[in-house]
Design a protein around this motif. Structure first.
Motif, mmCIF file in Angstrom:
data_model
loop_
_atom_site.group_PDB
_atom_site.id
_atom_site.type_symbol
_atom_site.label_atom_id
_atom_site.label_comp_id
_atom_site.label_asym_id
_atom_site.label_seq_id
_atom_site.Cartn_x
_atom_site.Cartn_y
_atom_site.Cartn_z
ATOM 1 N N TYR A 106 1.307 -1.183 0.078
ATOM 2 C CA TYR A 106 0.029 -0.277 -0.279
ATOM 3 C C TYR A 106 0.967 1.406 0.177
ATOM 4 C CZ TYR A 106 -4.248 -2.974 0.983
ATOM 5 O OH TYR A 106 -5.192 -3.503 0.753
ATOM 6 N N LYS A 107 0.090 2.149 -0.812
ATOM 7 C CA LYS A 107 1.025 3.508 -0.692
ATOM 8 C C LYS A 107 1.316 4.331 0.093
ATOM 9 C CE LYS A 107 1.737 7.700 -4.342
ATOM 10 N NZ LYS A 107 0.527 8.319 -5.016
ATOM 11 N N ILE B 281 0.239 -0.794 -5.100
ATOM 12 C CA ILE B 281 0.886 -0.748 -5.600
ATOM 13 C C ILE B 281 2.239 -2.222 -6.107
ATOM 14 C CG2 ILE B 281 3.472 -0.011 -6.523
ATOM 15 C CD1 ILE B 281 2.278 2.971 -4.757
ATOM 16 N N VAL B 282 2.021 -2.721 -7.336
ATOM 17 C CA VAL B 282 2.959 -4.562 -7.938
ATOM 18 C C VAL B 282 3.709 -3.249 -8.267
ATOM 19 C CG1 VAL B 282 2.438 -6.242 -8.764
ATOM 20 C CG2 VAL B 282 0.733 -4.888 -7.718
ATOM 21 N N SER B 283 4.907 -4.067 -8.097
ATOM 22 C CA SER B 283 5.928 -3.990 -8.614
ATOM 23 C C SER B 283 7.318 -4.702 -8.937
ATOM 24 C CB SER B 283 6.478 -2.664 -8.064
ATOM 25 O OG SER B 283 7.610 -2.945 -7.262
ATOM 26 N N LYS C 17 5.333 -0.837 -13.236
ATOM 27 C CA LYS C 17 4.587 -1.052 -11.738
ATOM 28 C C LYS C 17 3.385 -0.389 -12.354
ATOM 29 C CE LYS C 17 6.669 2.977 -9.736
ATOM 30 N NZ LYS C 17 6.516 4.065 -8.589
ATOM 31 N N GLN C 18 1.977 -1.501 -11.246
ATOM 32 C CA GLN C 18 0.614 -1.189 -11.712
ATOM 33 C C GLN C 18 0.141 -0.733 -10.407
ATOM 34 O OE1 GLN C 18 -1.464 -3.931 -13.645
ATOM 35 N NE2 GLN C 18 -0.332 -4.068 -15.306
ATOM 36 N N LYS C 19 -0.679 0.378 -10.041
ATOM 37 C CA LYS C 19 -1.536 0.588 -9.027
ATOM 38 C C LYS C 19 -3.452 0.276 -9.000
ATOM 39 C CE LYS C 19 1.243 4.268 -9.228
ATOM 40 N NZ LYS C 19 1.874 5.997 -8.773
ATOM 41 N N PHE C 20 -3.737 -0.014 -8.225
ATOM 42 C CA PHE C 20 -4.643 0.055 -8.072
ATOM 43 C C PHE C 20 -5.664 0.761 -6.899
ATOM 44 C CE2 PHE C 20 -2.693 -3.199 -9.862
ATOM 45 C CZ PHE C 20 -3.811 -4.357 -11.052
ATOM 46 N N GLN C 21 -6.349 1.044 -6.304
ATOM 47 C CA GLN C 21 -7.884 1.070 -5.880
ATOM 48 C C GLN C 21 -8.171 0.706 -4.822
ATOM 49 O OE1 GLN C 21 -7.915 5.170 -5.114
ATOM 50 N NE2 GLN C 21 -6.188 4.906 -6.768
ATOM 51 N N GLN D 133 -12.887 -4.232 2.135
ATOM 52 C CA GLN D 133 -12.677 -5.447 0.533
ATOM 53 C C GLN D 133 -12.030 -6.105 0.659
ATOM 54 O OE1 GLN D 133 -11.784 -3.266 -2.695
ATOM 55 N NE2 GLN D 133 -12.713 -4.175 -4.599
ATOM 56 N N TYR D 134 -12.692 -7.714 0.669
ATOM 57 C CA TYR D 134 -11.959 -8.620 0.551
ATOM 58 C C TYR D 134 -11.756 -8.922 -1.833
ATOM 59 C CZ TYR D 134 -10.781 -13.864 -0.182
ATOM 60 O OH TYR D 134 -9.631 -14.830 -0.176
ATOM 61 N N ALA D 135 -10.834 -8.525 -1.996
ATOM 62 C CA ALA D 135 -10.871 -8.765 -3.524
ATOM 63 C C ALA D 135 -9.363 -9.326 -3.938
ATOM 64 C CB ALA D 135 -10.081 -7.289 -4.099
ATOM 65 N N GLY D 136 -9.752 -10.028 -5.789
ATOM 66 C CA GLY D 136 -8.742 -11.302 -6.018
ATOM 67 C C GLY D 136 -8.231 -10.272 -7.187
#
Length: 120
Positions: free
Chosen positions: A32-33, A60-62, A68-72, A77-80
């Motif tokens: 998490y950023k 953030i995934v890098s 790198k990719q970012k997701f809100q 939340q339970y997210a896959g």
């Protein structure tokens, strides 16, 4: 009468793969950023991050050599999230080689010659 407030747990699980080959990316960083909450992917590219978020955060995934990719992520939340990282070509700056003797060689020769004196 006071009742304890239960914080919603946020869980994000998934896999990180190479976008071109589909192969898992081991040791990719997922965090998490602006926090110290995160993990690295395992040998199969899998990850899981659990936390009690207080507000919407950016995940953030890098990985080295990839964009790198970012997701809100929303609290509770339970997210896959399956992530496909694209390769990032990095051009290094020019390297200049100047002919002549390396000044470090003379210093290293002095260190070697005084090895017995300096050996504590």
């Amino acid at each position: 009468m006071c009742l304890p407030l239960l914080a919603d747990e946020t869980i994000v699980v998934g896999a990180v793969r190479d976008a071109t080959t589909g192969m898992p990316i081991e040791n990719a960083n997922v965090w998490y950023k602006n926090t110290d909450i995160g993990c690295a992917t395992n040998a199969e590219g899998m990850y899981m991050v659990r936390t009690d978020l207080d507000k919407k955060r950016t995940l953030i995934v890098s990985a080295v050599g990839y964009k790198k990719q970012k997701f809100q992520i929303e609290p509770g939340q339970y997210a896959g999230i399956e992530v496909e990282l694209e390769e990032q070509n990095t051009v290094l700056q020019d390297v200049f080689i100047v002919p002549g003797e390396n000044p470090a060689l003379a210093l290293m020769e002095q260190v070697r010659s005084r090895r017995q004196e300096n050996d504590v």
